[in-house]
Design a protein around this motif. Structure first.
Motif, mmCIF file in Angstrom:
data_model
loop_
_atom_site.group_PDB
_atom_site.id
_atom_site.type_symbol
_atom_site.label_atom_id
_atom_site.label_comp_id
_atom_site.label_asym_id
_atom_site.label_seq_id
_atom_site.Cartn_x
_atom_site.Cartn_y
_atom_site.Cartn_z
ATOM 1 N N ALA A 43 27.608 61.782 6.943
ATOM 2 C CA ALA A 43 27.528 60.800 8.025
ATOM 3 C C ALA A 43 27.994 61.355 9.367
ATOM 4 O O ALA A 43 27.728 60.755 10.403
ATOM 5 N N GLU A 44 28.705 62.471 9.378
ATOM 6 C CA GLU A 44 29.127 63.099 10.622
ATOM 7 C C GLU A 44 28.594 64.520 10.675
ATOM 8 O O GLU A 44 28.412 65.168 9.643
ATOM 9 N N ALA A 45 28.358 64.999 11.900
ATOM 10 C CA ALA A 45 27.854 66.361 12.097
ATOM 11 C C ALA A 45 28.668 67.029 13.196
ATOM 12 O O ALA A 45 29.135 66.368 14.121
ATOM 13 N N ALA A 46 28.803 68.329 13.088
ATOM 14 C CA ALA A 46 29.440 69.114 14.143
ATOM 15 C C ALA A 46 28.360 69.492 15.150
ATOM 16 O O ALA A 46 27.243 69.846 14.775
ATOM 17 N N ALA A 47 28.690 69.386 16.430
ATOM 18 C CA ALA A 47 27.730 69.730 17.478
ATOM 19 C C ALA A 47 28.368 70.680 18.477
ATOM 20 O O ALA A 47 29.528 70.524 18.834
ATOM 21 N N ILE A 48 27.592 71.646 18.894
ATOM 22 C CA ILE A 48 27.968 72.516 20.002
ATOM 23 C C ILE A 48 26.918 72.275 21.074
ATOM 24 O O ILE A 48 25.716 72.394 20.822
ATOM 25 N N VAL A 49 27.369 71.893 22.277
ATOM 26 C CA VAL A 49 26.449 71.517 23.347
ATOM 27 C C VAL A 49 26.745 72.355 24.585
ATOM 28 O O VAL A 49 27.889 72.428 25.035
ATOM 29 N N LEU A 50 25.706 72.968 25.111
ATOM 30 C CA LEU A 50 25.801 73.729 26.353
ATOM 31 C C LEU A 50 24.997 72.976 27.394
ATOM 32 O O LEU A 50 23.789 72.766 27.214
ATOM 33 N N THR A 51 25.682 72.516 28.451
ATOM 34 C CA THR A 51 24.991 71.746 29.474
ATOM 35 C C THR A 51 25.688 71.923 30.815
ATOM 36 O O THR A 51 26.820 72.424 30.871
ATOM 37 N N ARG A 88 32.443 71.484 21.937
ATOM 38 C CA ARG A 88 32.313 71.082 20.531
ATOM 39 C C ARG A 88 32.549 69.584 20.428
ATOM 40 O O ARG A 88 33.467 69.061 21.042
ATOM 41 N N ARG A 89 31.715 68.920 19.627
ATOM 42 C CA ARG A 89 31.810 67.469 19.450
ATOM 43 C C ARG A 89 31.527 67.134 17.990
ATOM 44 O O ARG A 89 30.912 67.903 17.273
ATOM 45 N N THR A 90 31.958 65.958 17.596
ATOM 46 C CA THR A 90 31.551 65.384 16.316
ATOM 47 C C THR A 90 30.616 64.233 16.647
ATOM 48 O O THR A 90 30.920 63.404 17.498
ATOM 49 N N VAL A 91 29.457 64.214 16.003
ATOM 50 C CA VAL A 91 28.473 63.169 16.269
ATOM 51 C C VAL A 91 28.152 62.428 14.979
ATOM 52 O O VAL A 91 28.341 62.946 13.882
ATOM 53 N N THR A 92 27.682 61.197 15.124
ATOM 54 C CA THR A 92 27.230 60.422 13.971
ATOM 55 C C THR A 92 25.934 61.038 13.488
ATOM 56 O O THR A 92 25.003 61.251 14.262
ATOM 57 N N GLY A 93 25.903 61.345 12.201
ATOM 58 C CA GLY A 93 24.729 62.010 11.646
ATOM 59 C C GLY A 93 24.140 61.218 10.506
ATOM 60 O O GLY A 93 23.986 60.017 10.589
ATOM 61 N N GLY A 94 23.852 61.918 9.424
ATOM 62 C CA GLY A 94 23.188 61.315 8.283
ATOM 63 C C GLY A 94 21.756 61.804 8.220
ATOM 64 O O GLY A 94 21.340 62.689 8.964
ATOM 65 N N ALA A 95 20.978 61.216 7.340
ATOM 66 C CA ALA A 95 19.584 61.629 7.176
ATOM 67 C C ALA A 95 18.652 60.983 8.193
ATOM 68 O O ALA A 95 17.527 61.428 8.387
ATOM 69 N N LEU A 112 23.292 71.143 16.188
ATOM 70 C CA LEU A 112 23.944 70.208 15.268
ATOM 71 C C LEU A 112 23.952 70.808 13.880
ATOM 72 O O LEU A 112 22.918 71.315 13.423
ATOM 73 N N ARG A 113 25.105 70.771 13.237
ATOM 74 C CA ARG A 113 25.244 71.285 11.872
ATOM 75 C C ARG A 113 25.556 70.109 10.966
ATOM 76 O O ARG A 113 26.642 69.542 11.052
ATOM 77 N N LEU A 114 24.597 69.748 10.099
ATOM 78 C CA LEU A 114 24.727 68.605 9.203
ATOM 79 C C LEU A 114 24.965 69.103 7.796
ATOM 80 O O LEU A 114 24.158 69.871 7.253
ATOM 81 N N LYS A 115 26.055 68.673 7.196
ATOM 82 C CA LYS A 115 26.340 69.063 5.808
ATOM 83 C C LYS A 115 25.413 68.290 4.884
ATOM 84 O O LYS A 115 25.220 67.103 5.041
ATOM 85 N N ALA A 116 24.819 69.006 3.921
ATOM 86 C CA ALA A 116 23.877 68.384 2.990
ATOM 87 C C ALA A 116 24.085 68.969 1.607
ATOM 88 O O ALA A 116 24.510 70.098 1.449
#
Length: 114
Positions: free
Chosen positions: A60-68, A88-95, A109-113
């Motif tokens: 349900a959560e994903a790690a994000a690295i954002v360059l902006t 680095r951020r944590t974002v709401t993820g899921g399928a 975004l890195r989503l654990k599966a």
């Protein structure tokens, strides 16, 4: 745009792609994570629906690295070495989830599966 590898020109493009959003996803064989890489090359944030099919149970959560940055012309200098830096951020993820990709950004975004 000219791209070099080890000092040798490997790409020379003269026409810009008109589409402002590009994304690609893959599974990391070592970790099983789904890695989503996205580029928003527009001046506006882009709200998008992300759907991961066939990956099994996605966390349900994903790690994000954002360059902006505020402008696509921004660059780091000796006086301002931190003008464009990844965060680095944590974002709401899921399928299946909604995500806002910031203007002028590259997101990973890195989503654990399982």
């Amino acid at each position: 745009v000219r791209c070099y590898l080890d000092g040798k020109l490997i790409h020379d493009a003269t026409q810009a792609d008109e589409r402002p959003f590009h994304a690609v996803a893959a599974r990391a064989s070592a970790t099983g994570e789904i890695i989503l890489k996205a580029v928003n090359a527009s001046a506006r944030p882009l709200e998008s629906r992300v759907r991961i099919a066939g990956a099994g149970n996605v966390a349900a959560e994903a790690a994000a690295i954002v360059l902006t940055s505020a402008s696509p012309a921004d660059e780091n200098t000796i006086d301002r070495p931190d003008r464009v830096v990844p965060s680095r951020r944590t974002v709401t993820g899921g399928a299946d989830f909604e995500h806002v990709f910031p203007a002028w950004s590259v997101s990973v975004l890195r989503l654990k599966a399982r």
